[in-house]
Design a protein around this motif. Structure first.
Motif, PDB file in Angstrom:
ATOM      1  N   ALA A 113      14.036  11.587 -25.614  1.00  0.00           N
ATOM      2  CA  ALA A 113      13.909  11.391 -27.063  1.00  0.00           C
ATOM      3  C   ALA A 113      12.953  10.243 -27.367  1.00  0.00           C
ATOM      4  CB  ALA A 113      15.285  11.122 -27.680  1.00  0.00           C
ATOM      5  N   ILE A 114      13.005   9.173 -26.580  1.00  0.00           N
ATOM      6  CA  ILE A 114      12.119   8.020 -26.805  1.00  0.00           C
ATOM      7  C   ILE A 114      10.678   8.369 -26.421  1.00  0.00           C
ATOM      8  CG2 ILE A 114      11.580   5.675 -26.023  1.00  0.00           C
ATOM      9  CD1 ILE A 114      13.770   5.802 -28.137  1.00  0.00           C
TER      10      ILE A 114
ATOM     11  N   GLU B 222       9.438  10.193 -29.284  1.00  0.00           N
ATOM     12  CA  GLU B 222       9.260   9.276 -30.411  1.00  0.00           C
ATOM     13  C   GLU B 222       7.902   8.595 -30.354  1.00  0.00           C
ATOM     14  OE1 GLU B 222       9.289   5.118 -31.984  1.00  0.00           O
ATOM     15  OE2 GLU B 222       9.612   5.596 -29.879  1.00  0.00           O
ATOM     16  N   ASN B 223       7.411   8.314 -29.149  1.00  0.00           N
ATOM     17  CA  ASN B 223       6.082   7.724 -28.999  1.00  0.00           C
ATOM     18  C   ASN B 223       4.998   8.685 -29.480  1.00  0.00           C
ATOM     19  OD1 ASN B 223       5.601   5.033 -27.266  1.00  0.00           O
ATOM     20  ND2 ASN B 223       7.589   5.913 -26.782  1.00  0.00           N
TER      21      ASN B 223
ATOM     22  N   PRO C 106       5.921   9.649 -34.133  1.00  0.00           N
ATOM     23  CA  PRO C 106       6.605   8.486 -34.712  1.00  0.00           C
ATOM     24  C   PRO C 106       7.656   8.782 -35.786  1.00  0.00           C
ATOM     25  CG  PRO C 106       4.279   8.023 -34.431  1.00  0.00           C
ATOM     26  CD  PRO C 106       4.471   9.475 -34.100  1.00  0.00           C
TER      27      PRO C 106
ATOM     28  N   LEU D  92      10.146  10.462 -35.454  1.00  0.00           N
ATOM     29  CA  LEU D  92      11.430  10.324 -34.760  1.00  0.00           C
ATOM     30  C   LEU D  92      11.635   8.824 -34.504  1.00  0.00           C
ATOM     31  CD1 LEU D  92      11.002  13.038 -31.968  1.00  0.00           C
ATOM     32  CD2 LEU D  92      12.642  13.150 -33.838  1.00  0.00           C
ATOM     33  N   PRO D  93      12.488   8.143 -35.275  1.00  0.00           N
ATOM     34  CA  PRO D  93      12.543   6.684 -35.161  1.00  0.00           C
ATOM     35  C   PRO D  93      13.406   6.184 -34.004  1.00  0.00           C
ATOM     36  CG  PRO D  93      13.950   7.427 -36.953  1.00  0.00           C
ATOM     37  CD  PRO D  93      13.342   8.655 -36.328  1.00  0.00           C
ATOM     38  N   SER D  94      12.831   5.288 -33.208  1.00  0.00           N
ATOM     39  CA  SER D  94      13.604   4.678 -32.117  1.00  0.00           C
ATOM     40  C   SER D  94      14.747   3.846 -32.671  1.00  0.00           C
ATOM     41  CB  SER D  94      12.695   3.807 -31.240  1.00  0.00           C
ATOM     42  OG  SER D  94      12.165   2.727 -31.986  1.00  0.00           O
TER      43      SER D  94
ATOM     44  N   ILE E 279      17.515   6.365 -32.501  1.00  0.00           N
ATOM     45  CA  ILE E 279      17.821   6.878 -31.164  1.00  0.00           C
ATOM     46  C   ILE E 279      18.479   5.810 -30.288  1.00  0.00           C
ATOM     47  CG2 ILE E 279      16.824   7.847 -29.041  1.00  0.00           C
ATOM     48  CD1 ILE E 279      14.501   8.904 -30.919  1.00  0.00           C
TER      49      ILE E 279
ATOM     50  N   THR F 121      15.497   4.877 -21.302  1.00  0.00           N
ATOM     51  CA  THR F 121      14.742   4.757 -22.563  1.00  0.00           C
ATOM     52  C   THR F 121      13.442   3.983 -22.345  1.00  0.00           C
ATOM     53  OG1 THR F 121      16.079   2.839 -23.262  1.00  0.00           O
ATOM     54  CG2 THR F 121      16.741   5.014 -24.092  1.00  0.00           C
TER      55      THR F 121
ATOM     56  N   SER G 137       9.690   5.332 -22.963  1.00  0.00           N
ATOM     57  CA  SER G 137       8.677   4.597 -23.734  1.00  0.00           C
ATOM     58  C   SER G 137       7.361   4.534 -22.974  1.00  0.00           C
ATOM     59  CB  SER G 137       9.147   3.164 -24.020  1.00  0.00           C
ATOM     60  OG  SER G 137      10.248   3.152 -24.877  1.00  0.00           O
TER      61      SER G 137
ATOM     62  N   SER H 276       3.609   3.128 -31.226  1.00  0.00           N
ATOM     63  CA  SER H 276       2.931   4.284 -30.640  1.00  0.00           C
ATOM     64  C   SER H 276       1.420   4.134 -30.702  1.00  0.00           C
ATOM     65  CB  SER H 276       3.334   5.557 -31.390  1.00  0.00           C
ATOM     66  OG  SER H 276       4.725   5.726 -31.345  1.00  0.00           O
TER      67      SER H 276
END
Length: 195
Positions: free
Chosen positions: A12-13, A16-17, A20, A22-24, A27, A49, A53, A113
């Motif tokens: 998920a992380i 997210e990168n 964006p 999808l906020p860390s 998560i 995580t 990243s 990101s």
């Protein structure tokens, strides 16, 4: 999170990168909360995580490296209000402050990101980029995972307060863009009057 465990949080992380929206800030505390319930080990969550990243950042670094300076300059020269001199100033700034920017950029919403792309364009040594990204991501991820772990059922408080910070950062970026556009349009008009 319960189905995929810590590797799922890492995936998920990584996403997210790349995406964006999808906020860390959601998560990571959720992963911490899940660990507090005994469904995952806290150490595993932080490791996975952070790995996510780094993988996401390396993918964006590769995009920057594939684009390269010449393509970025070619694209920029076709954009209204952008001068090649803007690119050159950005390059000079990144040459002086690139390491700090990559490290601290991992802890700033939105920029987390985006900072990987100029690092790739500038061909920052991949070992240094990876080390700085890992260090910055480890700090950010640990802080948010621990917040979710310690807050337990109230883990959503982290997202609520970080949402305010994210909006403030976005507001500053929008203001900077507006100022840039106003100054550039004004300069062009003055140039036309002198001609």
């Amino acid at each position: 999170m319960e189905t995929l465990g810590a590797p799922g949080a890492g995936l998920a992380i990584a996403l997210e990168n790349l995406f964006p929206p999808l906020p860390s800030e959601v998560i990571l505390p959720l992963a911490g909360f899940t660990a507090s319930q005994g469904d995952m080990r806290l150490f595993d969550v932080v490791v996975w995580t952070t790995l996510g990243s780094v993988i996401g950042a390396l993918a964006l670094y590769a995009v920057g490296a594939l684009l390269g300076r010449n393509r970025v300059v070619a694209i920029a020269s076709k954009l209204p209000l952008i001068n090649v001199a803007d690119i050159e100033r950005t390059e000079a700034w990144f040459a002086r402050h690139g390491k700090k920017t990559v490290f601290f950029g991992r802890m700033i919403p939105i920029f987390r990101s985006l900072i990987s792309i100029p690092a790739g364009v500038e061909r920052m040594p991949i070992s240094i980029f990876t080390l700085l990204t890992t260090a910055g991501s480890l700090i950010w991820n640990t802080a948010f995972v621990m917040a979710g772990y310690l807050l337990g059922e109230q883990w959503e408080l982290v997202e609520r307060y970080m949402g305010i910070v994210s909006k403030a950062v976005l507001g500053i970026v929008i203001l900077a863009v507006v100022i840039f556009v106003v100054v550039r349009v004004s300069d062009r008009r003055k140039g036309r009057h002198h001609a």
